[in-house]
Design a protein around this motif. Structure first.
Motif, PDB file in Angstrom:
ATOM      1  N   PRO A   1     -59.313 -28.214  71.915  1.00 38.95           N
ATOM      2  CA  PRO A   1     -59.352 -29.573  72.465  1.00 38.95           C
ATOM      3  C   PRO A   1     -59.832 -30.582  71.426  1.00 38.95           C
ATOM      4  O   PRO A   1     -60.735 -30.298  70.645  1.00 38.95           O
ATOM      5  N   GLY A   2     -59.182 -31.720  71.421  1.00 44.90           N
ATOM      6  CA  GLY A   2     -59.556 -32.784  70.511  1.00 44.90           C
ATOM      7  C   GLY A   2     -58.772 -32.792  69.211  1.00 44.90           C
ATOM      8  O   GLY A   2     -58.669 -33.831  68.564  1.00 44.90           O
ATOM      9  N   ARG A   3     -58.219 -31.637  68.816  1.00 44.62           N
ATOM     10  CA  ARG A   3     -57.425 -31.591  67.588  1.00 44.62           C
ATOM     11  C   ARG A   3     -56.116 -32.340  67.823  1.00 44.62           C
ATOM     12  O   ARG A   3     -55.614 -32.411  68.941  1.00 44.62           O
ATOM     13  N   ASP A   4     -55.528 -32.875  66.776  1.00 38.21           N
ATOM     14  CA  ASP A   4     -54.295 -33.646  66.907  1.00 38.21           C
ATOM     15  C   ASP A   4     -53.184 -32.829  67.561  1.00 38.21           C
ATOM     16  O   ASP A   4     -52.494 -33.302  68.466  1.00 38.21           O
ATOM     17  N   SER A   5     -53.002 -31.591  67.099  1.00 44.59           N
ATOM     18  CA  SER A   5     -51.924 -30.763  67.642  1.00 44.59           C
ATOM     19  C   SER A   5     -52.159 -30.470  69.125  1.00 44.59           C
ATOM     20  O   SER A   5     -51.216 -30.454  69.922  1.00 44.59           O
ATOM     21  N   TYR A   6     -53.402 -30.251  69.512  1.00 43.46           N
ATOM     22  CA  TYR A   6     -53.737 -30.032  70.922  1.00 43.46           C
ATOM     23  C   TYR A   6     -53.376 -31.277  71.736  1.00 43.46           C
ATOM     24  O   TYR A   6     -52.794 -31.186  72.821  1.00 43.46           O
ATOM     25  N   ARG A   7     -53.691 -32.442  71.201  1.00 42.85           N
ATOM     26  CA  ARG A   7     -53.391 -33.696  71.890  1.00 42.85           C
ATOM     27  C   ARG A   7     -51.879 -33.879  72.037  1.00 42.85           C
ATOM     28  O   ARG A   7     -51.416 -34.365  73.072  1.00 42.85           O
ATOM     29  N   HIS A   8     -51.113 -33.470  71.047  1.00 40.29           N
ATOM     30  CA  HIS A   8     -49.647 -33.545  71.144  1.00 40.29           C
ATOM     31  C   HIS A   8     -49.151 -32.688  72.304  1.00 40.29           C
ATOM     32  O   HIS A   8     -48.317 -33.125  73.102  1.00 40.29           O
ATOM     33  N   ARG A   9     -49.661 -31.452  72.399  1.00 42.32           N
ATOM     34  CA  ARG A   9     -49.248 -30.557  73.495  1.00 42.32           C
ATOM     35  C   ARG A   9     -49.664 -31.107  74.846  1.00 42.32           C
ATOM     36  O   ARG A   9     -48.895 -31.104  75.800  1.00 42.32           O
ATOM     37  N   GLU A  10     -50.908 -31.577  74.927  1.00 41.06           N
ATOM     38  CA  GLU A  10     -51.408 -32.131  76.189  1.00 41.06           C
ATOM     39  C   GLU A  10     -50.624 -33.371  76.613  1.00 41.06           C
ATOM     40  O   GLU A  10     -50.489 -33.648  77.805  1.00 41.06           O
ATOM     41  N   ALA A  11     -50.064 -34.083  75.649  1.00 41.44           N
ATOM     42  CA  ALA A  11     -49.258 -35.272  75.965  1.00 41.44           C
ATOM     43  C   ALA A  11     -47.882 -34.881  76.493  1.00 41.44           C
ATOM     44  O   ALA A  11     -47.177 -35.722  77.048  1.00 41.44           O
ATOM     45  N   GLY A  12     -47.513 -33.578  76.338  1.00 44.30           N
ATOM     46  CA  GLY A  12     -46.248 -33.119  76.899  1.00 44.30           C
ATOM     47  C   GLY A  12     -45.246 -32.554  75.927  1.00 44.30           C
ATOM     48  O   GLY A  12     -44.138 -32.182  76.320  1.00 44.30           O
ATOM     49  N   ALA A  13     -45.579 -32.461  74.631  1.00 49.31           N
ATOM     50  CA  ALA A  13     -44.630 -31.915  73.662  1.00 49.31           C
ATOM     51  C   ALA A  13     -44.268 -30.477  74.022  1.00 49.31           C
ATOM     52  O   ALA A  13     -45.140 -29.684  74.393  1.00 49.31           O
ATOM     53  N   SER A  14     -43.002 -30.135  73.926  1.00 54.28           N
ATOM     54  CA  SER A  14     -42.558 -28.766  74.179  1.00 54.28           C
ATOM     55  C   SER A  14     -42.937 -27.841  73.035  1.00 54.28           C
ATOM     56  O   SER A  14     -43.318 -26.696  73.248  1.00 54.28           O
ATOM     57  N   GLU A  15     -42.775 -28.347  71.799  1.00 52.35           N
ATOM     58  CA  GLU A  15     -43.161 -27.570  70.637  1.00 52.35           C
ATOM     59  C   GLU A  15     -43.952 -28.456  69.681  1.00 52.35           C
ATOM     60  O   GLU A  15     -43.670 -29.645  69.555  1.00 52.35           O
ATOM     61  N   VAL A  16     -44.935 -27.843  69.029  1.00 49.69           N
ATOM     62  CA  VAL A  16     -45.722 -28.530  68.020  1.00 49.69           C
ATOM     63  C   VAL A  16     -45.730 -27.638  66.791  1.00 49.69           C
ATOM     64  O   VAL A  16     -46.076 -26.461  66.876  1.00 49.69           O
ATOM     65  N   LEU A  17     -45.321 -28.180  65.672  1.00 46.48           N
ATOM     66  CA  LEU A  17     -45.346 -27.459  64.411  1.00 46.48           C
ATOM     67  C   LEU A  17     -46.441 -28.072  63.559  1.00 46.48           C
ATOM     68  O   LEU A  17     -46.455 -29.282  63.338  1.00 46.48           O
ATOM     69  N   LEU A  18     -47.371 -27.247  63.142  1.00 47.09           N
ATOM     70  CA  LEU A  18     -48.507 -27.681  62.344  1.00 47.09           C
ATOM     71  C   LEU A  18     -48.354 -27.048  60.967  1.00 47.09           C
ATOM     72  O   LEU A  18     -48.180 -25.831  60.865  1.00 47.09           O
ATOM     73  N   ALA A  19     -48.344 -27.849  59.923  1.00 48.33           N
ATOM     74  CA  ALA A  19     -48.104 -27.327  58.576  1.00 48.33           C
ATOM     75  C   ALA A  19     -49.149 -27.833  57.598  1.00 48.33           C
ATOM     76  O   ALA A  19     -49.613 -28.965  57.696  1.00 48.33           O
ATOM     77  N   SER A  20     -49.506 -26.951  56.650  1.00 49.55           N
ATOM     78  CA  SER A  20     -50.399 -27.320  55.556  1.00 49.55           C
ATOM     79  C   SER A  20     -49.934 -26.570  54.315  1.00 49.55           C
ATOM     80  O   SER A  20     -48.959 -25.804  54.377  1.00 49.55           O
ATOM     81  N   GLY A  21     -50.670 -26.716  53.242  1.00 51.11           N
ATOM     82  CA  GLY A  21     -50.337 -26.001  52.025  1.00 51.11           C
ATOM     83  C   GLY A  21     -50.596 -24.511  52.087  1.00 51.11           C
ATOM     84  O   GLY A  21     -50.190 -23.772  51.194  1.00 51.11           O
ATOM     85  N   THR A  22     -51.266 -24.039  53.136  1.00 53.88           N
ATOM     86  CA  THR A  22     -51.586 -22.615  53.235  1.00 53.88           C
ATOM     87  C   THR A  22     -50.950 -21.892  54.406  1.00 53.88           C
ATOM     88  O   THR A  22     -50.861 -20.672  54.392  1.00 53.88           O
ATOM     89  N   ARG A  23     -50.516 -22.626  55.455  1.00 53.87           N
ATOM     90  CA  ARG A  23     -49.886 -21.933  56.590  1.00 53.87           C
ATOM     91  C   ARG A  23     -49.117 -22.907  57.445  1.00 53.87           C
ATOM     92  O   ARG A  23     -49.325 -24.122  57.387  1.00 53.87           O
ATOM     93  N   VAL A  24     -48.233 -22.325  58.251  1.00 57.09           N
ATOM     94  CA  VAL A  24     -47.462 -23.088  59.234  1.00 57.09           C
ATOM     95  C   VAL A  24     -47.665 -22.400  60.576  1.00 57.09           C
ATOM     96  O   VAL A  24     -47.582 -21.173  60.672  1.00 57.09           O
ATOM     97  N   ALA A  25     -47.956 -23.161  61.598  1.00 53.74           N
ATOM     98  CA  ALA A  25     -48.099 -22.617  62.947  1.00 53.74           C
ATOM     99  C   ALA A  25     -47.181 -23.388  63.879  1.00 53.74           C
ATOM    100  O   ALA A  25     -47.106 -24.620  63.808  1.00 53.74           O
ATOM    101  N   GLN A  26     -46.493 -22.651  64.732  1.00 53.36           N
ATOM    102  CA  GLN A  26     -45.635 -23.293  65.718  1.00 53.36           C
ATOM    103  C   GLN A  26     -46.108 -22.861  67.098  1.00 53.36           C
ATOM    104  O   GLN A  26     -46.209 -21.670  67.382  1.00 53.36           O
ATOM    105  N   MET A  27     -46.396 -23.845  67.923  1.00 50.16           N
ATOM    106  CA  MET A  27     -46.816 -23.573  69.294  1.00 50.16           C
ATOM    107  C   MET A  27     -45.732 -24.071  70.228  1.00 50.16           C
ATOM    108  O   MET A  27     -45.231 -25.185  70.073  1.00 50.16           O
TER     109      MET A  27
END
Length: 165
Positions: free
Chosen positions: A49-75
């Motif tokens: 809770p409170g993280r940007d990606s969490y806020r995207h999902r809570e707003a209704g996004a079907s998929e959230v892709l989070l990427a950095s120089g070390t990993r990629v996560a898709q929820m």
């Protein structure tokens, strides 16, 4: 390329996750590329809770892709849709030498059953032809080969032979 797939299954507290961890390290140490899929029977969240990606999902996004120089996560939020079948999840993975799957008792891929005598649970192997061996800390009288739960090298060798790796 068709993925080489092998599973580790068993009842709760049977040693599945520890065996998976040791097998991944073993196969990677031999130079193979390995991915894993883990089935959970409960709600889980990899976000906070409170993280940007969490806020995207809570707003209704079907998929959230989070990427950095070390990993990629898709929820992916199912939002009432059925859980995707294992074959669909396998299709989402990049090609590797081996995909190890934890859980998915009822799927048709070959598996090793992790078994600890202390759990008091019966073996799954006698009723499941997809279980090719049992990894146990006892001699459970299985209808398939029994390997010691802590003998990672022997279990890995069994999987290599089974899959022709």
């Amino acid at each position: 390329m068709t993925q080489k797939v092998y599973g580790v299954t068993g009842w709760k507290n049977s040693g599945k996750t520890g065996l998976m961890e040791r097998l991944v390290a073993h196969f990677v140490g031999e130079g193979l590329t390995v991915s894993t899929i883990k089935h959970a029977h409960h709600r889980f969240d990899v976000d906070h809770p409170g993280r940007d990606s969490y806020r995207h999902r809570e707003a209704g996004a079907s998929e959230v892709l989070l990427a950095s120089g070390t990993r990629v996560a898709q929820m992916t939020e199912l939002r009432g849709a059925p859980e995707p079948p294992l074959k669909d999840l396998l299709g989402r993975l990049a090609p590797v030498d081996l995909v190890l799957i934890e859980g998915y008792k009822r799927s048709g891929h070959p598996k090793i059953e992790a078994h600890r005598a202390a759990t008091g649970q019966p073996l799954i192997a006698p009723q499941d032809p997809t279980i090719r061996a049992v990894a146990s800390d006892s001699e459970p009288g299985a209808p398939v080969p029994v390997l010691h739960l802590d003998d990672t090298a022997a279990i890995a060798a069994f999987i290599r032979v089974e899959l022709g790796l």
